[in-house]
Design an enzyme around this catalytic site. Structure first.
Site, PDB file in Angstrom:
ATOM      1  N   CYS A 299     126.659  74.004  95.495  1.00 34.17           N
ATOM      2  CA  CYS A 299     126.484  75.464  95.415  1.00 34.17           C
ATOM      3  C   CYS A 299     126.511  76.024  94.000  1.00 34.17           C
ATOM      4  O   CYS A 299     125.519  76.594  93.542  1.00 34.17           O
ATOM      5  CB  CYS A 299     127.531  76.149  96.277  1.00 34.17           C
TER       6      CYS A 299
ATOM      7  N   LYS B 235     123.517  75.170  91.532  1.00 33.12           N
ATOM      8  CA  LYS B 235     122.204  75.718  91.888  1.00 33.12           C
ATOM      9  C   LYS B 235     122.247  77.243  91.977  1.00 33.12           C
ATOM     10  O   LYS B 235     121.267  77.910  91.647  1.00 33.12           O
ATOM     11  CB  LYS B 235     121.676  75.084  93.173  1.00 33.12           C
TER      12      LYS B 235
ATOM     13  N   PHE C 286     140.828  79.117  90.842  1.00 30.96           N
ATOM     14  CA  PHE C 286     139.713  78.756  89.943  1.00 30.96           C
ATOM     15  C   PHE C 286     140.114  78.891  88.476  1.00 30.96           C
ATOM     16  O   PHE C 286     139.304  79.219  87.627  1.00 30.96           O
ATOM     17  CB  PHE C 286     138.449  79.589  90.269  1.00 30.96           C
ATOM     18  N   LEU C 287     141.391  78.655  88.210  1.00 30.96           N
ATOM     19  CA  LEU C 287     141.879  78.722  86.830  1.00 30.96           C
ATOM     20  C   LEU C 287     142.401  77.372  86.369  1.00 30.96           C
ATOM     21  O   LEU C 287     143.150  77.306  85.402  1.00 30.96           O
ATOM     22  CB  LEU C 287     143.015  79.751  86.722  1.00 30.96           C
TER      23      LEU C 287
ATOM     24  N   LYS D 215     121.360  61.997 112.071  1.00 29.84           N
ATOM     25  CA  LYS D 215     122.474  62.950 112.199  1.00 29.84           C
ATOM     26  C   LYS D 215     122.689  63.358 113.654  1.00 29.84           C
ATOM     27  O   LYS D 215     123.816  63.389 114.139  1.00 29.84           O
ATOM     28  CB  LYS D 215     122.168  64.234 111.394  1.00 29.84           C
TER      29      LYS D 215
ATOM     30  N   GLU E 225     127.180  82.772 103.770  1.00 27.87           N
ATOM     31  CA  GLU E 225     128.362  81.966 104.087  1.00 27.87           C
ATOM     32  C   GLU E 225     129.214  81.761 102.839  1.00 27.87           C
ATOM     33  O   GLU E 225     128.678  81.512 101.764  1.00 27.87           O
ATOM     34  CB  GLU E 225     127.897  80.606 104.641  1.00 27.87           C
ATOM     35  N   PHE E 226     130.536  81.800 103.014  1.00 31.81           N
ATOM     36  CA  PHE E 226     131.441  81.674 101.858  1.00 31.81           C
ATOM     37  C   PHE E 226     132.387  80.483 101.983  1.00 31.81           C
ATOM     38  O   PHE E 226     133.315  80.357 101.191  1.00 31.81           O
ATOM     39  CB  PHE E 226     132.245  82.971 101.685  1.00 31.81           C
TER      40      PHE E 226
ATOM     41  N   ARG F  75     126.973  65.674  95.510  1.00 35.85           N
ATOM     42  CA  ARG F  75     125.933  66.474  94.846  1.00 35.85           C
ATOM     43  C   ARG F  75     126.485  67.120  93.577  1.00 35.85           C
ATOM     44  O   ARG F  75     127.503  67.789  93.607  1.00 35.85           O
ATOM     45  CB  ARG F  75     125.388  67.541  95.816  1.00 35.85           C
TER      46      ARG F  75
HETATM   47  P1  NAD Z   1     122.971  70.422 103.917  1.00 31.93           P
HETATM   48  O1  NAD Z   1     121.973  69.824 103.026  1.00 31.93           O
HETATM   49  O2  NAD Z   1     124.289  69.762 104.100  1.00 31.93           O
HETATM   50  O3  NAD Z   1     122.341  70.631 105.372  1.00 31.93           O
HETATM   51  C1  NAD Z   1     121.076  71.156 105.589  1.00 31.93           C
HETATM   52  C2  NAD Z   1     120.553  70.562 106.897  1.00 31.93           C
HETATM   53  O4  NAD Z   1     119.348  71.230 107.285  1.00 31.93           O
HETATM   54  C3  NAD Z   1     120.200  69.072 106.784  1.00 31.93           C
HETATM   55  O5  NAD Z   1     120.917  68.349 107.773  1.00 31.93           O
HETATM   56  C4  NAD Z   1     118.701  69.038 107.047  1.00 31.93           C
HETATM   57  O6  NAD Z   1     118.268  67.862 107.711  1.00 31.93           O
HETATM   58  C5  NAD Z   1     118.526  70.265 107.920  1.00 31.93           C
HETATM   59  N1  NAD Z   1     117.147  70.772 108.017  1.00 31.93           N
HETATM   60  C6  NAD Z   1     116.171  70.832 107.090  1.00 31.93           C
HETATM   61  N2  NAD Z   1     115.040  71.358 107.604  1.00 31.93           N
HETATM   62  C7  NAD Z   1     115.312  71.650 108.906  1.00 31.93           C
HETATM   63  C8  NAD Z   1     114.559  72.216 109.964  1.00 31.93           C
HETATM   64  N3  NAD Z   1     113.291  72.602 109.825  1.00 31.93           N
HETATM   65  N4  NAD Z   1     115.176  72.380 111.154  1.00 31.93           N
HETATM   66  C9  NAD Z   1     116.445  71.997 111.342  1.00 31.93           C
HETATM   67  N5  NAD Z   1     117.207  71.441 110.376  1.00 31.93           N
HETATM   68  C10 NAD Z   1     116.643  71.274 109.172  1.00 31.93           C
HETATM   69  O7  NAD Z   1     123.170  71.927 103.385  1.00 31.93           O
HETATM   70  P2  NAD Z   1     124.514  72.786 103.344  1.00 31.93           P
HETATM   71  O8  NAD Z   1     125.418  72.294 102.270  1.00 31.93           O
HETATM   72  O9  NAD Z   1     125.055  72.942 104.735  1.00 31.93           O
HETATM   73  O10 NAD Z   1     123.931  74.184 102.840  1.00 31.93           O
HETATM   74  C11 NAD Z   1     123.072  74.949 103.660  1.00 31.93           C
HETATM   75  C12 NAD Z   1     122.902  76.324 103.014  1.00 31.93           C
HETATM   76  O11 NAD Z   1     124.155  77.007 102.973  1.00 31.93           O
HETATM   77  C13 NAD Z   1     122.409  76.280 101.559  1.00 31.93           C
HETATM   78  O12 NAD Z   1     121.602  77.389 101.322  1.00 31.93           O
HETATM   79  C14 NAD Z   1     123.706  76.399 100.749  1.00 31.93           C
HETATM   80  O13 NAD Z   1     123.479  76.969  99.484  1.00 31.93           O
HETATM   81  C15 NAD Z   1     124.500  77.349 101.628  1.00 31.93           C
HETATM   82  N6  NAD Z   1     125.954  77.216 101.484  1.00 31.93           N
HETATM   83  C16 NAD Z   1     126.503  75.972 101.340  1.00 31.93           C
HETATM   84  C17 NAD Z   1     127.899  75.858 101.243  1.00 31.93           C
HETATM   85  C18 NAD Z   1     128.529  74.508 101.063  1.00 31.93           C
HETATM   86  O14 NAD Z   1     129.716  74.469 100.710  1.00 31.93           O
HETATM   87  N7  NAD Z   1     127.839  73.410 101.292  1.00 31.93           N
HETATM   88  C19 NAD Z   1     128.707  77.013 101.284  1.00 31.93           C
HETATM   89  C20 NAD Z   1     128.102  78.260 101.441  1.00 31.93           C
HETATM   90  C21 NAD Z   1     126.703  78.358 101.552  1.00 31.93           C
END
Ligand code: NAD
Length: 438
Positions: free
Chosen positions: A258, A261, A247-248, A35, A149-150, A325
Site C-alpha cells: 500500500c 504505491k 508510526f514513530l 486460491k 478500506e483501512f 511486496r
Molecule cells: P491482492 O493482490 O491480495 O488481491 C487481489 C485479488 O483480486 C487477487 O486474488 C486476484 O486474483 C483477484 N482478482 C483480480 N482480477 C479479478 C477479477 N476480475 N475477478 C475476481 N478477482 C480478481 O490485493 P489486496 O492486498 O487485497 O488489495 C486489494 C485492494 O485493496 C488494492 O486496491 C489495495 O490498494 C487496497 N488495500 C489493500 C490493503 C492491504 O493491506 N493489502 C489495505 C487497504 C486497501
C-alpha cells in the site's frame, strides 16, 4: 441481503469473512483457481491472524467460486476488492477493476449497489459507474459507492471488526441505506461523504502515515549524526496527543502493497493536475534511501562484501504477514548478492514466498541459530517477535564475527554491547565503533 465480493486477497477475503461473521451471506469470487481451491478446502491462501478460524466458524455463510456470473447476477451488493498495483509511471493500474466493472455490467439482472473497496484515484468511482452504464446488458439500475478500506496486514481481522470508521462516498440515499444495512452489526462510526472525497480520504490517510514514517526516519538519521537517541526522541514526541505514538518507530522504511504505491499514485495524480505534492515527493525519496541504509552501514565495517557469509533475519515487509511486496529484503538481497556475499535467510512465515523469488541463489535456514551460525554479518530487516525475543548472547557464540546491523532496533544497545556484539542500529549510538574496521 446477497453480498458478493470480487477478489479474495488481503482485503476481499478478510472483508468477506468479517461480513459473514456479522450475519451476512457472502459469495467470494476470484479468477485465481488455486486460491479458490484452497479456500474450498478450508485453507486461507494468505497468512493473517484469526482469519482461518473465522473462515471455519462461518463456513456455512461463505461460498468461494471462480464463476462470477452466478455470483453477481442477482446480488444486492457487489464489493470490489481487486488489486490496483503501480504502473511504471507511478499511476494506479485499474485494469482489474475495469474488468470487474464490465463483468458486472454484462451479468447483473436486478438493481444493485457496487462498492469499490480497492484503493483508487479520485474520479475512478465515476469512471466505473460510466463503464457499467455503457456496457449494461439488462435494464437495471446500478449505483456505485466508494467504500475505501483501512485495514493493516497482520491485524486485518481485528481492524475490520473494530474499524475506527467506515467511510462511504455515496451519491444517493438508497446507496447509503444499502451500505448501512450490510454494516449494521459492526457498530462503527460512519463518515458519509461524496465519492471523490471518500477516494481522497484513503490516499490522504495512507500518505500521511507514510510521511510520518519518513519523517521519523530522517530525524533518526540526524540523531545518528549528532549523537541523540531516536527511541527517546520518539517516546518524547509520541506522548504528545497531537502527534501520537504510532508510526514513530524509526527503521529502514516502509514497504508492503500500500504505502509505496499509494504515495506514488497520489504524487502522480497531483502532477497530472499540474500540482506538485512536495511532502509526498520527499516521503518517497527518503524511503528509497532508507531502504538501503543497512548496506551503506556495512561499508563502515567491511571494504567489500565479497565472500562474506551474510545472515538475513526477517524478510516480510512487516511482522504478522507473509507478504513480501516492496519489502526492504527484496531490495537488499540482490545488492548483497551483487557484492559477492553468500546469503542465508530466515523468516517465521515468509520462507515459501521468498523461495519463489530467489530459488537457489541464496540459502534458507529453518531457525535463527542456523542462519547466524558462522556468519560474518547479520542484517535484521523485520522486527518479528521471534527475533526480538532471541537470546542475544547466541549471536556472539554462533557467528564468525558478532556484527549485527539491525534495521528495526530489536535489541537494546547496552545488552548487545555487554554480550560482546558489535551492534549498529537506526538512530542510536553504536558503541565501540572505533574498534571496528575489519
Ligand atoms: P491482492 O493482490 O491480495 O488481491 C487481489 C485479488 O483480486 C487477487 O486474488 C486476484 O486474483 C483477484 N482478482 C483480480 N482480477 C479479478 C477479477 N476480475 N475477478 C475476481 N478477482 C480478481 O490485493 P489486496 O492486498 O487485497 O488489495 C486489494 C485492494 O485493496 C488494492 O486496491 C489495495 O490498494 C487496497 N488495500 C489493500 C490493503 C492491504 O493491506 N493489502 C489495505 C487497504 C486497501
Amino acid at each position: 441481503m446477497r453480498v458478493s465480493v470480487a477478489g479474495t486477497g488481503y482485503v476481499g477475503l478478510v472483508t468477506a469473512v468479517c461480513l459473514a461473521e456479522k450475519g451476512n451471506i457472502v459469495t467470494c469470487v476470484d479468477i485465481d483457481r488455486e486460491k479458490i481451491n484452497l479456500l474450498n478446502s478450508g485453507v486461507s491462501p494468505i497468512y493473517e491472524p484469526q482469519l482461518e478460524e473465522l473462515m471455519w466458524k462461518n463456513k456455512n455463510m461463505i461460498l468461494y467460486q471462480n464463476d462470477y456470473i452466478e455470483a453477481y447476477r442477482d446480488a444486492d451488493l457487489i464489493i470490489i476488492a481487486v488489486g490496483t498495483p503501480e504502473k511504471n509511471d507511478g499511476s494506479a493500474n485499474l485494469q482489474y477493476l475495469f474488468e470487474v466493472a464490465k463483468q458486472i455490467a454484462n451479468t447483473v439482472v436486478k438493481d444493485c449497489v457496487v462498492a469499490i473497496k480497492s484503493t483508487v484515484p479520485v474520479g475512478t468511482n465515476d469512471k466505473v459507474e460510466r463503464i457499467i452504464k455503457e456496457n449494461l446488458k439488462y435494464d437495471v439500475k446500478i449505483e456505485v459507492v466508494s467504500n475505501p478500506e483501512f485495514l493493516a496486514q497482520g491485524t486485518a481481522v481485528r481492524d475490520t471488526l473494530s474499524a475506527t470508521r467506515i467511510v462511504l462516498g455515496v451519491e444517493s440515499e438508497n446507496a447509503e441505506q444499502v451500505m448501512k444495512e450490510v454494516y449494521r452489526e459492526f457498530n462503527i462510526p460512519y463518515v458519509i461523504t461524496d465519492r471523490k472525497s471518500a477516494e481522497m480520504i484513503k490516499y490522504a490517510s495512507n500518505d500521511f502515515l507514510a510521511l510520518k514514517v519518513s519523517y521519523i526516519n530522517e530525524i533518526a538519521n540526524l540523531c545518528e549524526i549528532v549523537g541523540a537517541n531516536i527511541e527517546d526522541v520518539s517516546k518524547g514526541m509520541g506522548m504528545d496527543p497531537r502527534i501520537g505514538n504510532q508510526f514513530l518507530n524509526a527503521g529502514i522504511g516502509y514497504g508492503g502493497s500500500c504505502f509505496p504505491k499509494d504515495t506514488k499514485a497520489l504524487h502522480w495524480l497531483a502532477n497530472y493536475n499540474d500540482y506538485e505534492l512536495k511532502t509526498i515527493k520527499a516521503t518517497i525519496e527518503i524511503n528509497e534511501n532508507q531502504k538501503i541504509k543497512l548496506i551503506k552501514k556495512a561499508r563502515k565495517y567491511f571494504n567489500s562484501l565479497n565472500g562474506l557469509n551474510v545472515a538475513v533475519l526477517g524478510l516480510t515487509f512487516k511482522p504478522g504477514t507473509d507478504d513480501l511486496r516492496e519489502a526492504p529484503s527484496l531490495t537488499n538481497i540482490p545488492l548483497l548478492l551483487e557484492g559477492g556475499a553468500k546469503v542465508n535467510v530466515w523468516d517465521p512465515v515468509g520462507m515459501e514466498n521468498i523461495k519463489k523469488i530467489f530459488l537457489d541463489e541464496i540459502s534458507y535456514s529453518s531457525s535463527i541459530e542456523e542462519a547466524i551460525t558462522n556468519a560474518d554479518i547479520c542484517f535484521i530487516f523485520t522486527e518479528w517477535p521471534e527475533i526480538k525475543d532471541f537470546d542475544i548472547e547466541k549471536y556472539a557464540k554462533l557467528m564468525k564475527r558478532p556484527l549485527i546491523i539491525d534495521g528495526r532496533n530489536c535489541y537494546s544497545v547496552t545488552d548487545a554491547t555487554n554480550s560482546g556484539i558489535i551492534y549498529d542500529s537506526i538512530g542510536r549510538k553504536t558503541i565501540a565503533e572505533e574498534l571496528l574496521k575489519i
